[in-house]
Design a protein around this motif. Structure first.
Motif, PDB file in Angstrom:
ATOM      1  N   UNK A  70      75.972  25.119  44.010  1.00 52.20           N
ATOM      2  CA  UNK A  70      77.097  25.519  44.840  1.00 52.20           C
ATOM      3  C   UNK A  70      77.098  27.010  45.155  1.00 52.20           C
ATOM      4  N   UNK A  71      76.324  27.787  44.404  1.00 50.92           N
ATOM      5  CA  UNK A  71      76.205  29.214  44.700  1.00 50.92           C
ATOM      6  C   UNK A  71      75.340  29.460  45.935  1.00 50.92           C
ATOM      7  N   UNK A  72      74.345  28.629  46.127  1.00 46.20           N
ATOM      8  CA  UNK A  72      73.414  28.810  47.232  1.00 46.20           C
ATOM      9  C   UNK A  72      73.846  28.035  48.477  1.00 46.20           C
ATOM     10  N   UNK A  73      74.366  26.840  48.269  1.00 42.91           N
ATOM     11  CA  UNK A  73      74.786  25.968  49.363  1.00 42.91           C
ATOM     12  C   UNK A  73      76.304  26.102  49.505  1.00 42.91           C
ATOM     13  N   UNK A  74      76.732  27.027  50.335  1.00 38.72           N
ATOM     14  CA  UNK A  74      78.147  27.397  50.430  1.00 38.72           C
ATOM     15  C   UNK A  74      78.810  26.658  51.597  1.00 38.72           C
ATOM     16  N   UNK A  75      79.647  25.677  51.271  1.00 36.40           N
ATOM     17  CA  UNK A  75      80.284  24.862  52.293  1.00 36.40           C
ATOM     18  C   UNK A  75      81.235  25.687  53.157  1.00 36.40           C
ATOM     19  N   UNK A  76      81.902  26.666  52.595  1.00 37.39           N
ATOM     20  CA  UNK A  76      82.838  27.489  53.388  1.00 37.39           C
ATOM     21  C   UNK A  76      82.094  28.291  54.455  1.00 37.39           C
ATOM     22  N   UNK A  77      80.978  28.863  54.077  1.00 37.94           N
ATOM     23  CA  UNK A  77      80.176  29.632  55.042  1.00 37.94           C
ATOM     24  C   UNK A  77      79.638  28.691  56.114  1.00 37.94           C
ATOM     25  N   UNK A  78      79.142  27.540  55.702  1.00 34.63           N
ATOM     26  CA  UNK A  78      78.594  26.573  56.649  1.00 34.63           C
ATOM     27  C   UNK A  78      79.654  26.129  57.657  1.00 34.63           C
TER      28      UNK A  78
END
Length: 90
Positions: A70-78
């Motif tokens: 979850x640190x690398x795959x950031x849903x908010x940024x996406x």
């Protein structure tokens, strides 16, 4: 940001050699990693739906080893990138 491969962000802003691409497909946000020093990552791995990343994060919590996905795959940024590009938020 966007290039010929699609929308992306830098999972680690200090490391410009690694990009995380995002897209929305079938109503789900998907991610794909690109690394300029390891092109085989892009070639060998397909798009990963966020649900699979959440499942991997649960395994990380159990094992407490490696890096939390979850640190690398950031849903908010996406979601922000997708919305800014004219798509609907996930």
């Amino acid at each position: 940001m966007k290039d010929q491969l699609g929308l992306y962000y830098y999972p680690n802003p200090a490391e410009k050699r690694v990009r995380m691409y995002v897209r929305k497909r079938y109503g789900q946000v998907e991610f794909r990693l690109w690394n300029s020093e390891a092109p085989q990552i892009w070639e060998g791995h397909d798009w990963v739906p966020y649900e699979a990343i959440v499942a991997a994060a649960e395994e990380y919590k159990k094992r407490k080893a490696g890096v939390d996905p979850l640190e690398m795959y950031d849903i908010r940024v996406a979601e922000r990138l997708l919305a800014d590009a004219g798509g609907e938020p996930a």
